[in-house]
Design a protein around this motif. Sequence first.
Motif, PDB file in Angstrom:
ATOM      1  N   ALA A  37       0.843  -1.198   0.000  1.00 20.08           N
ATOM      2  CA  ALA A  37       0.000   0.000   0.000  1.00 20.08           C
ATOM      3  C   ALA A  37       0.877   1.247   0.000  1.00 20.08           C
ATOM      4  CB  ALA A  37      -0.919  -0.004   1.214  1.00 20.08           C
ATOM      5  N   ALA A  38       0.360   2.320  -0.607  1.00 23.33           N
ATOM      6  CA  ALA A  38       1.112   3.576  -0.700  1.00 23.33           C
ATOM      7  C   ALA A  38       1.256   4.243   0.665  1.00 23.33           C
ATOM      8  CB  ALA A  38       0.418   4.512  -1.682  1.00 23.33           C
ATOM      9  N   SER A  39       0.242   4.123   1.491  1.00 29.75           N
ATOM     10  CA  SER A  39       0.250   4.736   2.817  1.00 29.75           C
ATOM     11  C   SER A  39       0.347   3.633   3.866  1.00 29.75           C
ATOM     12  CB  SER A  39      -1.044   5.538   2.995  1.00 29.75           C
ATOM     13  OG  SER A  39      -1.221   5.915   4.318  1.00 29.75           O
ATOM     14  N   VAL A  40       1.259   3.811   4.838  1.00 31.60           N
ATOM     15  CA  VAL A  40       1.480   2.786   5.848  1.00 31.60           C
ATOM     16  C   VAL A  40       1.110   3.335   7.228  1.00 31.60           C
ATOM     17  CG1 VAL A  40       3.178   1.273   6.919  1.00 31.60           C
ATOM     18  CG2 VAL A  40       3.356   1.808   4.481  1.00 31.60           C
ATOM     19  N   PRO A  41       0.001   2.849   7.813  1.00 26.82           N
ATOM     20  CA  PRO A  41      -0.371   3.296   9.155  1.00 26.82           C
ATOM     21  C   PRO A  41       0.688   2.867  10.180  1.00 26.82           C
ATOM     22  CG  PRO A  41      -2.184   2.101   8.114  1.00 26.82           C
ATOM     23  CD  PRO A  41      -0.976   1.926   7.248  1.00 26.82           C
ATOM     24  N   GLU A  42       0.945   3.710  11.151  1.00 31.94           N
ATOM     25  CA  GLU A  42       1.969   3.414  12.161  1.00 31.94           C
ATOM     26  C   GLU A  42       1.660   2.156  12.959  1.00 31.94           C
ATOM     27  OE1 GLU A  42       3.282   6.613  14.679  1.00 31.94           O
ATOM     28  OE2 GLU A  42       2.986   8.074  13.067  1.00 31.94           O
ATOM     29  N   TRP A  43       0.392   1.915  13.242  1.00 32.94           N
ATOM     30  CA  TRP A  43       0.014   0.781  14.077  1.00 32.94           C
ATOM     31  C   TRP A  43       0.409  -0.563  13.468  1.00 32.94           C
ATOM     32  CZ3 TRP A  43      -3.282  -2.603  11.765  1.00 32.94           C
ATOM     33  CH2 TRP A  43      -4.100  -2.115  10.739  1.00 32.94           C
ATOM     34  N   GLN A 102       2.998  -3.286   4.669  1.00 32.75           N
ATOM     35  CA  GLN A 102       4.456  -3.246   4.799  1.00 32.75           C
ATOM     36  C   GLN A 102       5.196  -3.967   3.675  1.00 32.75           C
ATOM     37  OE1 GLN A 102       6.108  -1.578   7.165  1.00 32.75           O
ATOM     38  NE2 GLN A 102       4.467  -1.088   8.570  1.00 32.75           N
ATOM     39  N   GLY A 103       4.535  -4.865   2.962  1.00 31.69           N
ATOM     40  CA  GLY A 103       5.223  -5.650   1.947  1.00 31.69           C
ATOM     41  C   GLY A 103       6.034  -6.771   2.590  1.00 31.69           C
ATOM     42  N   ASP A 104       6.960  -7.312   1.821  1.00 27.46           N
ATOM     43  CA  ASP A 104       7.797  -8.406   2.297  1.00 27.46           C
ATOM     44  C   ASP A 104       8.849  -7.874   3.258  1.00 27.46           C
ATOM     45  OD1 ASP A 104       8.561 -11.065   2.389  1.00 27.46           O
ATOM     46  OD2 ASP A 104       9.986 -10.857   0.750  1.00 27.46           O
TER      47      ASP A 104
END
Length: 179
Positions: A37-43, A102-104
Amino acid sequence: MSEAEQDSARRLVRTAFTIGGAIFAFIIWQLYLRAPAASVPEWTAALPAVNAAFNAATTSLICLGVAAIRTGRRRLHIGFQVAALVSAACFLAGYLTYHHFQGDTPYPGTGMLRPIYFFFLITHILSSAVSLPLILTTVAFAASRRFSFHRRWARVTVPVWLYASLTGLIVYAMLHGGA
């Protein structure tokens, strides 16, 4: 056992393996073929530890369920196994959520730990791929009250599921525990 019972059992196994295969294909797509995802939430940074906790709980619940059935406590066995399934489903949801954002996660280690890590990772992936349809089959036989089939499948499912769960914990420790 009648031919109709055998055909019914074969259909159940084919269906479980088809569903398990489709879910595994989706997981592979999610992990390796789709951009994160383009945006990564901190949680989401906390999810690996949460997922490891679900994985550890699943391992414990499977063992408790096996101990319960070996001592003849069927209701307790059912409760532990249902809890293990719920815990495993929560793990899978958290795992997919983490990798969606986060991806791999690349392995940071070097030297002799690197091939050891990849041994555990590869055998974890393979045992996970096999355990999903095994679990679905074993549960379906229990739910349909075909306990002789359930027992036979559980003898294979339990060690494979435990191996997948334990190697998942090892992979987590090697990725996040400083190994």
